[in-house]
Design an enzyme around this catalytic site. Structure first.
Site, short mmCIF file in Angstrom:
data_model
loop_
_atom_site.label_atom_id
_atom_site.label_comp_id
_atom_site.label_asym_id
_atom_site.label_seq_id
_atom_site.Cartn_x
_atom_site.Cartn_y
_atom_site.Cartn_z
N GLY A 34 -11.36 -6.99 -2.90
CA GLY A 34 -9.99 -6.63 -2.56
C GLY A 34 -9.78 -6.17 -1.13
CG LEU A 36 -9.55 0.59 -0.25
CD1 LEU A 36 -8.72 1.23 0.86
CD2 LEU A 36 -9.52 1.47 -1.51
CE LYS A 38 -11.42 -9.80 5.49
NZ LYS A 38 -10.90 -11.17 5.26
CD GLU A 221 4.03 3.07 5.90
OE1 GLU A 221 2.83 2.78 6.01
OE2 GLU A 221 4.69 2.85 4.88
CG HIS A 245 -0.37 10.31 1.73
ND1 HIS A 245 -1.67 10.40 1.28
CD2 HIS A 245 -0.11 8.99 1.87
CE1 HIS A 245 -2.15 9.18 1.14
NE2 HIS A 245 -1.24 8.31 1.49
CE LYS A 350 0.86 3.85 10.93
NZ LYS A 350 -0.28 2.95 10.70
#
EC number: 1.1.1.49
Length: 496
Positions: A34, A36, A38, A221, A245, A350
């Site tokens: 998946g 994450l 990579k 973002e 977060h 961002k």
């Protein structure tokens, strides 16, 4: 002051300041095919390897449903060839106990090679796969100490599902084996909030309702949902950002000083702060929380589609891509101080920052300069990009007369230290391997955050017409109602 390595100056690569892992270990990554793995996990492990932190004997075993051999698995990553020699792959059916028996045989072979049973299981998979993986690890005995398990957010979809997940986790693993990762806590600049507060007496003495007018936290973002539409349609921004977060950053800004910076003392104070947040009054929720969804607009000079026009998004979707809220912390330090939080997608830029805005002077002694026209002192933590801290204060303008002007005294990590900050995953993976839980979340961390947000989510779901998200043009700072939320209190969002 010298660091733990006896150095007075950080090396160019700050990873070299981190403790070297002496004991051999193995890490098994579920979801190894998946995104994450990579983008984050393999690059982080590779950086630890290149910095000389990993031991000579270790293995990385990728596990996923995709069929591929070791060579093809390694070819997916831009990494040091010597590091990739430690990486291998096995195809696993997460629902099949027989498949996990084959996995166990492979792991046992690798364990003999490194002569260590120090194992980490990283669940980089969708949340609906957590429970079958945990159950099958237990059935094959792979959950026994010293094994550790790492899970990514979202930690459930609501309080009930979070408790189900936690019950399963703690059925098969003990608390000191469980590492719930919130990568924001691994950021150097987020951790610096604690040093700034608790190593500088001058600031800690004014960190309370006697001096602070309000606090703003912004996580913006400029991108949309990108390739995560399927995930986002089931989660929404409140679950994706605020439940973890945002509340964790709030806790670091507002928590009481722990007696020491170790796992339990630090986490105890963090949870204590979260428990002090006043519940939202559901009957007047619109006065406390604004929900938005981006429409068509222009971001960075480029026309972008509305959320409902994104591939994989329902044409009538009511999922929020923006949230602004006001909350209060009911304790002695913060009683009466409003905290304004906002986050959204497809905003103009961002940026993540925390602004602690102090009270204005009670009276101006300068002729022609009313006190309410003088901008207040503000301490700003810029968490990304261009990480640093700023102190805004008034100085005399160089001209005849006494005319104050607001200036900013800035500290920037890159300018001062001239070093590359470690990626959050580099720090957190190192802590998992070393067994340090300080920067990870506990069960009570999760439950108290869900207890706060669950009534909001249920209200939205039970009355979708009343709480339909306001549409805001992409490339703006959210719906007008978010401005009104703070303007009703005689304040305004900072210009970013």
């Amino acid at each position: 002051m010298k660091c733990s390595l006896g150095l007075e100056k950080c090396p160019d690569d700050t990873l070299r300041c981190f403790p070297k892992i002496e004991q051999p270990f193995g890490i098994v990554i579920f979801g190894a095919s998946g995104d994450l793995t990579k983008r984050k996990l393999i690059p982080a492990l590779n950086r630890l390897f290149e910095a000389g932190i990993l031991p000579e004997r270790f293995f990385v075993l990728g596990a996923a449903r995709t069929k591929m051999d070791d060579k093809k698995f390694r070819s997916r990553f831009d990494a040091n060839p010597d590091f990739l020699e430690h990486c291998s792959y096995i195809s696993v059916d997460y629902q099949d106990p027989e498949s996990f028996k084959q996995l166990k045989n492979t792991i046992e072979t690798l364990i003999k090679r490194i002569d260590s049973s120090n194992l980490v299981f990283y669940l980089a998979v969708p949340p609906d796969l957590y429970i079958p993986i945990l159950e099958n690890l237990s059935k094959t005995g792979l959950n026994e100490k010293p094994a550790r398990v790492v899970i990514e957010k979202p930690f459930g979809k609501d309080l009930e599902s979070a408790r189900r997940l936690e019950d399963t986790l703690q059925k098969y693993f003990q608390e000191d084996q469980i590492f719930r990762i919130d990568h924001y806590l691994g950021k150097e600049t987020v951790q610096n909030i604690l040093v700034f507060r608790f190593a500088n007496f001058i600031f800690e003495e004014i960190w309370n309702n006697k001096f602070v007018d309000h606090v703003q936290i912004t996580m913006a973002e400029d991108i949309g949902v990108e390739h995560r539409a399927g995930y986002f349609e089931n989660v929404g921004l409140l679950r994706d950002i605020f439940q973890n977060h945002m509340l964790q950053i709030l806790a670091l800004i507002a928590m009481e000083p722990p007696s020491s910076f170790n796992g339990e003392n630090f986490r105890n104070e963090r949870v204590k702060l979260l428990r002090s947040i006043r519940p939202f009054p559901v009957e007047e929720l619109e006065s406390w929380i604004v929900r938005g969804q981006y429409g068509r607009g222009v971001v960075n000079g480029k026309e972008v589609p509305a959320y409902r026009e994104e591939p994989g998004v329902a044409k009538d979707s009511n999922v929020e891509t923006f949230v602004a809220m006001k909350l209060f912390i009911d304790n002695w330090r913060w009683s009466g101080v409003p905290f304004y939080l906002r986050s959204g997608k497809r905003l103009p830029k961002k940026i993540t920052e925390v602004a602690v805005v102090f009270k204005k002077i009670p009276h101006s002694i300068f002729a022609g300069v009313p006190s309410d026209e003088l901008e207040p002192n503000t301490i700003v933590f810029t968490l990304q990009p261009n990480e640093g801290i700023s102190l805004e204060f008034q100085v005399k303008r160089p001209c005849p007369g006494m005319f104050p002007q607001l200036l900013s005294m800035d500290f920037r990590y890159e300018d001062y230290f001239g070093v590359k900050l470690p990626d959050a995953y580099e720090r957190l993976l190192l802590d998992v391997i070393l067994g340090d839980p300080t920067l990870f979340m506990r069960r009570d961390d999760l439950e108290v955050s869900w207890e706060l947000l669950d009534p909001v989510l249920k209200a939205w779901e039970n009355d979708p017409v009343r709480f339909s998200p306001y549409v805001y043009p992409a490339g703006t700072w959210g719906p007008r109602e978010a401005d009104l939320l703070i303007e009703r209190d005689g304040r305004k969002w900072r210009k970013l």
